[in-house]
Motif scaffolding. Sequence first.
Motif, PDB file in Angstrom:
ATOM      1  N   ASN A 228     -24.579   6.494  67.641  1.00  0.00           N
ATOM      2  CA  ASN A 228     -24.999   7.152  66.407  1.00  0.00           C
ATOM      3  C   ASN A 228     -26.226   6.480  65.817  1.00  0.00           C
ATOM      4  OD1 ASN A 228     -21.521   7.466  65.420  1.00  0.00           O
ATOM      5  ND2 ASN A 228     -22.777   8.928  66.561  1.00  0.00           N
ATOM      6  N   LEU A 229     -26.272   5.168  65.871  1.00  0.00           N
ATOM      7  CA  LEU A 229     -27.413   4.427  65.337  1.00  0.00           C
ATOM      8  C   LEU A 229     -28.666   4.679  66.166  1.00  0.00           C
ATOM      9  CD1 LEU A 229     -25.566   1.068  64.603  1.00  0.00           C
ATOM     10  CD2 LEU A 229     -26.399   2.684  62.886  1.00  0.00           C
ATOM     11  N   LEU A 230     -28.526   4.699  67.487  1.00  0.00           N
ATOM     12  CA  LEU A 230     -29.670   4.967  68.350  1.00  0.00           C
ATOM     13  C   LEU A 230     -30.272   6.339  68.064  1.00  0.00           C
ATOM     14  CD1 LEU A 230     -28.381   3.453  71.703  1.00  0.00           C
ATOM     15  CD2 LEU A 230     -30.597   2.928  70.673  1.00  0.00           C
ATOM     16  N   GLN A 231     -29.419   7.288  67.755  1.00  0.00           N
ATOM     17  CA  GLN A 231     -29.895   8.644  67.473  1.00  0.00           C
ATOM     18  C   GLN A 231     -30.215   8.862  65.993  1.00  0.00           C
ATOM     19  OE1 GLN A 231     -27.080  11.522  69.150  1.00  0.00           O
ATOM     20  NE2 GLN A 231     -28.316  11.538  71.014  1.00  0.00           N
ATOM     21  N   MET A 232     -30.092   7.818  65.173  1.00  0.00           N
ATOM     22  CA  MET A 232     -30.307   7.927  63.715  1.00  0.00           C
ATOM     23  C   MET A 232     -29.428   9.021  63.124  1.00  0.00           C
ATOM     24  SD  MET A 232     -34.248   7.079  62.905  1.00  0.00           S
ATOM     25  CE  MET A 232     -35.048   5.601  63.544  1.00  0.00           C
ATOM     26  N   ASN A 233     -28.216   9.048  63.595  1.00  0.00           N
ATOM     27  CA  ASN A 233     -27.276  10.096  63.215  1.00  0.00           C
ATOM     28  C   ASN A 233     -25.971   9.492  62.701  1.00  0.00           C
ATOM     29  OD1 ASN A 233     -26.765  12.811  62.921  1.00  0.00           O
ATOM     30  ND2 ASN A 233     -26.105  13.134  65.029  1.00  0.00           N
ATOM     31  N   SER A 234     -26.100   8.384  61.966  1.00  0.00           N
ATOM     32  CA  SER A 234     -24.924   7.624  61.534  1.00  0.00           C
ATOM     33  C   SER A 234     -24.282   8.158  60.265  1.00  0.00           C
ATOM     34  CB  SER A 234     -25.314   6.160  61.297  1.00  0.00           C
ATOM     35  OG  SER A 234     -26.206   6.055  60.195  1.00  0.00           O
ATOM     36  N   GLY A 235     -25.079   8.826  59.419  1.00  0.00           N
ATOM     37  CA  GLY A 235     -24.578   9.265  58.119  1.00  0.00           C
ATOM     38  C   GLY A 235     -24.786   8.247  57.018  1.00  0.00           C
ATOM     39  N   LEU A 236     -25.406   7.103  57.351  1.00  0.00           N
ATOM     40  CA  LEU A 236     -25.661   6.083  56.337  1.00  0.00           C
ATOM     41  C   LEU A 236     -26.782   6.517  55.394  1.00  0.00           C
ATOM     42  CD1 LEU A 236     -25.554   2.877  58.567  1.00  0.00           C
ATOM     43  CD2 LEU A 236     -23.921   3.451  56.762  1.00  0.00           C
ATOM     44  N   LYS A 237     -26.667   6.111  54.153  1.00  0.00           N
ATOM     45  CA  LYS A 237     -27.690   6.414  53.155  1.00  0.00           C
ATOM     46  C   LYS A 237     -28.968   5.641  53.474  1.00  0.00           C
ATOM     47  CE  LYS A 237     -28.491   6.405  48.149  1.00  0.00           C
ATOM     48  NZ  LYS A 237     -27.927   6.031  46.820  1.00  0.00           N
ATOM     49  N   TRP A 238     -30.099   6.294  53.359  1.00  0.00           N
ATOM     50  CA  TRP A 238     -31.402   5.630  53.557  1.00  0.00           C
ATOM     51  C   TRP A 238     -32.507   6.561  53.111  1.00  0.00           C
ATOM     52  CZ3 TRP A 238     -32.612   0.711  54.722  1.00  0.00           C
ATOM     53  CH2 TRP A 238     -33.945   0.426  55.021  1.00  0.00           C
ATOM     54  N   PRO A 371     -27.988  15.766  67.811  1.00  0.00           N
ATOM     55  CA  PRO A 371     -27.478  16.878  67.013  1.00  0.00           C
ATOM     56  C   PRO A 371     -28.082  16.866  65.609  1.00  0.00           C
ATOM     57  CG  PRO A 371     -25.687  15.785  68.192  1.00  0.00           C
ATOM     58  CD  PRO A 371     -26.920  14.943  68.393  1.00  0.00           C
ATOM     59  N   THR A 372     -28.430  18.029  65.128  1.00  0.00           N
ATOM     60  CA  THR A 372     -29.005  18.276  63.795  1.00  0.00           C
ATOM     61  C   THR A 372     -30.438  17.787  63.653  1.00  0.00           C
ATOM     62  OG1 THR A 372     -28.195  16.253  62.688  1.00  0.00           O
ATOM     63  CG2 THR A 372     -26.683  18.126  62.766  1.00  0.00           C
ATOM     64  N   SER A 373     -31.105  17.411  64.752  1.00  0.00           N
ATOM     65  CA  SER A 373     -32.508  16.980  64.645  1.00  0.00           C
ATOM     66  C   SER A 373     -33.468  18.108  65.029  1.00  0.00           C
ATOM     67  CB  SER A 373     -32.769  15.767  65.543  1.00  0.00           C
ATOM     68  OG  SER A 373     -32.811  16.138  66.915  1.00  0.00           O
ATOM     69  N   ASP A 374     -32.955  19.307  65.274  1.00  0.00           N
ATOM     70  CA  ASP A 374     -33.777  20.462  65.674  1.00  0.00           C
ATOM     71  C   ASP A 374     -34.568  20.200  66.947  1.00  0.00           C
ATOM     72  OD1 ASP A 374     -32.940  21.992  63.479  1.00  0.00           O
ATOM     73  OD2 ASP A 374     -34.518  21.182  62.191  1.00  0.00           O
ATOM     74  N   GLY A 375     -34.004  19.379  67.826  1.00  0.00           N
ATOM     75  CA  GLY A 375     -34.656  19.112  69.099  1.00  0.00           C
ATOM     76  C   GLY A 375     -35.845  18.179  69.010  1.00  0.00           C
ATOM     77  N   TRP A 376     -35.993  17.469  67.879  1.00  0.00           N
ATOM     78  CA  TRP A 376     -37.150  16.601  67.664  1.00  0.00           C
ATOM     79  C   TRP A 376     -36.905  15.176  68.115  1.00  0.00           C
ATOM     80  CZ3 TRP A 376     -39.933  17.471  62.317  1.00  0.00           C
ATOM     81  CH2 TRP A 376     -40.435  18.791  62.273  1.00  0.00           C
ATOM     82  N   TYR A 377     -35.623  14.742  68.170  1.00  0.00           N
ATOM     83  CA  TYR A 377     -35.368  13.310  68.284  1.00  0.00           C
ATOM     84  C   TYR A 377     -34.275  13.002  69.283  1.00  0.00           C
ATOM     85  CZ  TYR A 377     -35.994   8.587  66.396  1.00  0.00           C
ATOM     86  OH  TYR A 377     -36.332   7.273  66.228  1.00  0.00           O
ATOM     87  N   GLY A 378     -34.483  11.918  70.048  1.00  0.00           N
ATOM     88  CA  GLY A 378     -33.480  11.426  70.972  1.00  0.00           C
ATOM     89  C   GLY A 378     -32.985  10.072  70.514  1.00  0.00           C
ATOM     90  N   ALA A 379     -32.968   9.090  71.418  1.00  0.00           N
ATOM     91  CA  ALA A 379     -32.552   7.731  71.077  1.00  0.00           C
ATOM     92  C   ALA A 379     -33.788   6.892  70.772  1.00  0.00           C
ATOM     93  CB  ALA A 379     -31.738   7.119  72.213  1.00  0.00           C
ATOM     94  N   GLN A 380     -34.292   7.043  69.535  1.00  0.00           N
ATOM     95  CA  GLN A 380     -35.500   6.353  69.072  1.00  0.00           C
ATOM     96  C   GLN A 380     -36.754   6.838  69.811  1.00  0.00           C
ATOM     97  OE1 GLN A 380     -34.940   3.409  66.602  1.00  0.00           O
ATOM     98  NE2 GLN A 380     -33.115   4.695  66.480  1.00  0.00           N
ATOM     99  N   ILE A 381     -36.710   8.055  70.278  1.00  0.00           N
ATOM    100  CA  ILE A 381     -37.833   8.686  70.967  1.00  0.00           C
ATOM    101  C   ILE A 381     -37.986  10.103  70.432  1.00  0.00           C
ATOM    102  CG2 ILE A 381     -38.630   9.587  73.210  1.00  0.00           C
ATOM    103  CD1 ILE A 381     -37.323   7.186  74.543  1.00  0.00           C
ATOM    104  N   TRP A 382     -39.223  10.530  70.199  1.00  0.00           N
ATOM    105  CA  TRP A 382     -39.494  11.876  69.702  1.00  0.00           C
ATOM    106  C   TRP A 382     -39.593  12.861  70.870  1.00  0.00           C
ATOM    107  CZ3 TRP A 382     -39.336  13.096  64.610  1.00  0.00           C
ATOM    108  CH2 TRP A 382     -39.375  12.036  63.709  1.00  0.00           C
ATOM    109  N   LEU A 383     -39.110  14.077  70.634  1.00  0.00           N
ATOM    110  CA  LEU A 383     -39.027  15.080  71.694  1.00  0.00           C
ATOM    111  C   LEU A 383     -39.787  16.345  71.331  1.00  0.00           C
ATOM    112  CD1 LEU A 383     -35.150  14.836  72.274  1.00  0.00           C
ATOM    113  CD2 LEU A 383     -36.948  13.419  73.306  1.00  0.00           C
ATOM    114  N   ASN A 384     -40.076  17.131  72.362  1.00  0.00           N
ATOM    115  CA  ASN A 384     -40.661  18.459  72.149  1.00  0.00           C
ATOM    116  C   ASN A 384     -39.673  19.545  72.564  1.00  0.00           C
ATOM    117  OD1 ASN A 384     -42.893  20.063  71.297  1.00  0.00           O
ATOM    118  ND2 ASN A 384     -43.409  20.495  73.437  1.00  0.00           N
TER     119      ASN A 384
END
Length: 440
Positions: A228-238, A371-384
């Motif tokens: 979850n942390l690698l994908q920035m999908n943890s739910g933590l406030k920031w 999930p929920t990144s609209d296909g933009w983000y992986g594990a600290q890598i940006w996607l197309n």
Amino acid sequence: MKIFKRVVLLLIAIVLVAVFYNYPKLNILAGYAAKSTGSSVFLAKRNLQFTDSTDTNFSPINLASNSVNTETKEASSSAFGLLTRKSVYREGLGSVLVVKGTEIDSNPLTPKRATPDTTTPFPYGNLDPKDSIFSEINYDKLNKTVASMFNDTFKTRAFLVVYKDKIVAEQYAEGFDKNSLLLGWSMTKSITSTVMGILQCDGKLNVYDKAPFEEWKDDERSQISIHNLLQMNSGLKWVEDYNSISDVTKMLFLAEDVTQLQIDKPLIGKPNETWNYSSGTTNVLSAIIRKQFDTHQQYLDFWYEELIDKIGMNSMVVETDMKGNYIGSSYAWATARDWAKFGLLYLKNGQWNGESLFDKDWVDYATTPTPTSDGWYGAQIWLNAGGRYPDVPKNMYSFNGYQGQNVFVFPDQDMVIVRLGLTKNADVNHFLSEILNSFK
């Protein structure tokens, strides 16, 4: 006279109130300037005048007055004479911003570095690459596109195109060349992720395990995984806002330990269901990497021995905070050619000159949309994957940083494109598609 005194007292009161409410902003302003000045002058070897006219010459950072002490390797920045911040350069660790009320270690541990290979041509060594001509490249069109990136609007400093391991286009702005160190900003996040990928492929950790923090074990944060942390999908406030006093500016310019601020944050979403871009999360990953080693020296060495120096990114320096943590979110410096090597490592699925740093499974994992990144983000890598750049292949992915730092990886085209600059004004879809159109 009484009226005059009252007016003066009123003006003084207004000034005091303004200073009181803006003092925290002055702290950030001076902190940014001191950190940038110290790194630019002592790490990147640029002079103060050049730094003032480029790296710190934008609002409101250009309001600070900067100075350096070449004997102590300190940089100081003053905000209107009301507040002064200082950074100190330490060889091997970069420039660190000193936090008020703390003392800096004058004899810190530093990473062991390998001797650069100066006899092997790029990409496996640091010798200039051999000239190569490809019949499928329209060099006039390619060079015209690259040249168009260098103007006052785009503020590009370095541009590099690598095709089939050969540099087919390379250009630098005035004052920069192939030996110039350039800050990757958040491209450093991809370095941090890759270090974790190496640990994963070596069997030293499992990214699907729960994050190992005592602070989280007795509340709902205990369900957060490293994945979850690698994908920035943890739910933590920031809050990631560089234009205000936010979590990220407090972390980078006010914190002695950059790993702690995100660890202390509450959960406001659900893990794996709440994508939120967070530099704090990446520094939590740096803390998790630290936990894999018995000593701090082992932690410092691993990043270089198993990744950075192993693929000849010998120019790269990842800066640390006052506690010795790698600031894995933001502060890796390297030449454009060495940033290109990092892209090539992924293009080669973790294989480098006969050695395996990680395998294709890691590349597939790291480039799977969160999930929920609209296909933009992986594990600290940006996607197309979501078609953000409509005229560019959807399997292109990139390492991206503040002010338009980019390493674009094109798996099908066997190509890596590096762009480093001072602004994100460039139309990424346009210049990438134009470069691709230069190839038959």
